[in-house]
Write a protein that holds these residues in place. Sequence first.
Motif, PDB file in Angstrom:
ATOM      1  N   PRO A 169      46.413  28.085  37.176  1.00  0.00           N
ATOM      2  CA  PRO A 169      46.528  29.466  36.818  1.00  0.00           C
ATOM      3  C   PRO A 169      46.711  30.405  37.911  1.00  0.00           C
ATOM      4  N   VAL A 170      47.668  31.389  37.367  1.00  0.00           N
ATOM      5  CA  VAL A 170      48.068  32.363  38.543  1.00  0.00           C
ATOM      6  C   VAL A 170      47.786  33.794  37.885  1.00  0.00           C
ATOM      7  N   VAL A 171      46.834  34.437  38.700  1.00  0.00           N
ATOM      8  CA  VAL A 171      46.374  35.873  38.290  1.00  0.00           C
ATOM      9  C   VAL A 171      46.923  36.955  39.221  1.00  0.00           C
ATOM     10  N   PHE A 172      47.484  37.800  38.651  1.00  0.00           N
ATOM     11  CA  PHE A 172      47.989  39.192  39.346  1.00  0.00           C
ATOM     12  C   PHE A 172      46.898  40.350  39.146  1.00  0.00           C
ATOM     13  N   PHE A 173      46.646  40.945  39.947  1.00  0.00           N
ATOM     14  CA  PHE A 173      45.701  42.318  39.835  1.00  0.00           C
ATOM     15  C   PHE A 173      46.508  43.409  40.174  1.00  0.00           C
ATOM     16  N   THR A 174      46.470  44.565  39.505  1.00  0.00           N
ATOM     17  CA  THR A 174      46.923  45.789  39.879  1.00  0.00           C
ATOM     18  C   THR A 174      45.962  46.563  40.394  1.00  0.00           C
ATOM     19  N   LEU A 186      56.279  49.616  37.942  1.00  0.00           N
ATOM     20  CA  LEU A 186      56.047  48.133  38.582  1.00  0.00           C
ATOM     21  C   LEU A 186      55.094  47.253  37.740  1.00  0.00           C
ATOM     22  N   VAL A 187      53.945  47.900  37.625  1.00  0.00           N
ATOM     23  CA  VAL A 187      52.964  47.446  36.582  1.00  0.00           C
ATOM     24  C   VAL A 187      53.585  47.058  35.101  1.00  0.00           C
ATOM     25  N   GLN A 188      54.531  48.028  34.625  1.00  0.00           N
ATOM     26  CA  GLN A 188      55.013  47.766  33.356  1.00  0.00           C
ATOM     27  C   GLN A 188      56.081  46.537  33.564  1.00  0.00           C
ATOM     28  N   GLN A 189      56.739  46.278  34.592  1.00  0.00           N
ATOM     29  CA  GLN A 189      57.615  45.238  34.806  1.00  0.00           C
ATOM     30  C   GLN A 189      56.827  43.988  35.187  1.00  0.00           C
ATOM     31  N   LEU A 190      55.521  44.083  35.806  1.00  0.00           N
ATOM     32  CA  LEU A 190      54.814  42.938  35.562  1.00  0.00           C
ATOM     33  C   LEU A 190      54.414  42.619  34.470  1.00  0.00           C
ATOM     34  N   LYS A 191      54.221  43.103  33.541  1.00  0.00           N
ATOM     35  CA  LYS A 191      53.955  42.710  32.077  1.00  0.00           C
ATOM     36  C   LYS A 191      55.008  42.225  31.588  1.00  0.00           C
TER      37      LYS A 191
END
Length: 253
Positions: A169-174, A186-191
Amino acid sequence: MSIRKQLLQAAIKVGTVNKQLQRETMVGRLIAGNLPSYAPSHQTLNPKSPLMGRRIAFLGSSITAGAGALEDSFVDYLVATDGVIAIKEAVSGTTLAGNAPDSYVQRLYHRIPVTQPLDAFVCQLSTNDGRHDKAMGQGAQQRHGFDETTTLGAIETIVAYVQQHWAVPVVFFTCVRKHDANYGKLVQQLKVLQKKWHFTIIDLWQDPVVKAENRAQPLAMVDDAHPTRLGYRNIWTPIFRQQLTDVLRQSEA
């Protein structure tokens, strides 16, 4: 040990900062929020933690490094309190995008051995790319051959690489910080990329609970972005503990 760390440790030992200074100045928060009693080494290990023995890599910049907390971050608390076996690959000021030796992608390639077994991979959504004028780029249709000189291309490169070599599993955090329109985009593009790659996002950027906790605990943050030891211990670590526990349970269900 860095000069900054030496000076801060000396100031903590002196302990002459009054309460008003602690609340209102960065130096005061640095000192009062980073007392030795808050350090990971003073925390208690929970041998029954569901994260005990889990091998997790953490890739990021200053917030993953713990730049405002004597280089102790939530990663170090997860090690101390939950028995996580961590690879902490964090360099302050670095960007996702670009081919510099300290960029996220290059450090992933050269500093995290593919022979190292992992249960999960956690990546910080850098706040530095916008400040360093890195192009955001756009999501690609394909699942390989991404433009690593752009932020979104670097994100896709990281996810594809992790899935290829570890299949975990990969997890990104803002990150928490004051209003930043570019980072918000950038947060929206990550989603958007999440829909393609199905990774998890721990979204602290606009988390109302985190904001409320930071207001309630004035010593939790050195500035708008960087937690103190107190902040990592009281606010950040419980969030990551719960989220990573859920991610690993779901992946094994």
